[in-house]
Scaffold this active site. Sequence first.
Site, PDB file in Angstrom:
ATOM      1  N   ASP A 140      -1.559  18.212  18.103  1.00  0.00           N
ATOM      2  CA  ASP A 140      -1.962  19.030  19.252  1.00  0.00           C
ATOM      3  C   ASP A 140      -3.477  19.110  19.372  1.00  0.00           C
ATOM      4  O   ASP A 140      -4.020  19.092  20.482  1.00  0.00           O
ATOM      5  CB  ASP A 140      -1.382  20.441  19.135  1.00  0.00           C
ATOM      6  N   ILE A 155      -4.745   3.459   4.823  1.00  0.00           N
ATOM      7  CA  ILE A 155      -5.157   2.413   3.888  1.00  0.00           C
ATOM      8  C   ILE A 155      -3.982   1.483   3.592  1.00  0.00           C
ATOM      9  O   ILE A 155      -4.115   0.264   3.623  1.00  0.00           O
ATOM     10  CB  ILE A 155      -5.710   3.056   2.594  1.00  0.00           C
ATOM     11  N   SER A 156      -2.832   2.070   3.322  1.00  0.00           N
ATOM     12  CA  SER A 156      -1.636   1.274   3.034  1.00  0.00           C
ATOM     13  C   SER A 156      -0.863   1.019   4.327  1.00  0.00           C
ATOM     14  O   SER A 156      -1.105   1.668   5.350  1.00  0.00           O
ATOM     15  CB  SER A 156      -0.733   2.009   2.037  1.00  0.00           C
ATOM     16  N   ARG A 169       7.312   8.258   5.859  1.00  0.00           N
ATOM     17  CA  ARG A 169       5.960   7.856   6.263  1.00  0.00           C
ATOM     18  C   ARG A 169       5.966   6.991   7.532  1.00  0.00           C
ATOM     19  O   ARG A 169       4.913   6.633   8.047  1.00  0.00           O
ATOM     20  CB  ARG A 169       5.266   7.093   5.136  1.00  0.00           C
ATOM     21  N   ARG A 203       6.469   1.629   3.173  1.00  0.00           N
ATOM     22  CA  ARG A 203       6.623   2.696   2.180  1.00  0.00           C
ATOM     23  C   ARG A 203       7.843   3.551   2.499  1.00  0.00           C
ATOM     24  O   ARG A 203       8.701   3.153   3.269  1.00  0.00           O
ATOM     25  CB  ARG A 203       5.323   3.499   2.113  1.00  0.00           C
ATOM     26  N   PRO A 208      -5.864  15.209   3.093  1.00  0.00           N
ATOM     27  CA  PRO A 208      -5.568  15.585   1.715  1.00  0.00           C
ATOM     28  C   PRO A 208      -5.453  14.413   0.752  1.00  0.00           C
ATOM     29  O   PRO A 208      -4.919  13.368   1.097  1.00  0.00           O
ATOM     30  CB  PRO A 208      -4.236  16.337   1.814  1.00  0.00           C
ATOM     31  N   ASN A 209      -6.004  14.642  -0.408  1.00  0.00           N
ATOM     32  CA  ASN A 209      -5.954  13.745  -1.564  1.00  0.00           C
ATOM     33  C   ASN A 209      -6.818  12.502  -1.432  1.00  0.00           C
ATOM     34  O   ASN A 209      -6.945  11.738  -2.385  1.00  0.00           O
ATOM     35  CB  ASN A 209      -4.508  13.355  -1.905  1.00  0.00           C
ATOM     36  N   HIS A 239       2.433  12.869   8.825  1.00  0.00           N
ATOM     37  CA  HIS A 239       3.890  12.888   8.908  1.00  0.00           C
ATOM     38  C   HIS A 239       4.459  14.299   8.996  1.00  0.00           C
ATOM     39  O   HIS A 239       5.682  14.466   9.032  1.00  0.00           O
ATOM     40  CB  HIS A 239       4.475  12.168   7.689  1.00  0.00           C
TER      41      HIS A 239
END
Length: 138
Positions: free
Chosen positions: A85, A99-100, A109, A105, A10-11, A78
């Site tokens: 599974d 990426i980070s 996370r 953070r 997502p995102n 997370h």
Amino acid sequence: MKRIIIINGPNLNLLGVRETSIYGNQDFLSYFEELKVRFAEVELFYYQSNHEGDIIDKLHEVGFSYEGVVLNAGAFTHTSVAIGDAIAGIKTPVIEVHISNVHQREAFRHHSYLAKNCLGIICGFGLNSYKLAVQSFL
């Protein structure tokens, strides 16, 4: 020829415009084209979905015939026992990518529901995290 797929969650379709101070300003599709040139000896595929079930379906689809999965499940890392599974249920090795540096953070996370079923984790190297993951399969 080895077949490796990169699956983004997502995102991540918003890379290049979303929180550029964290994720940079390059969109993923242009980066993916660079990867295909760099790893011409590999058949690279790309899939992105904002939907948990679609990611699980894709893992099931490729998880018995590809040589590697590079997975950035985004926030599902997370929260998703189900994706963890799915990784446990397939034969293809999976490398978790971020990426980070997720450990720099927010505390939520720092835990991954995927990690125990993955071959390894690469985080904090920007988009180059994907390159390192692909290299590890070679």
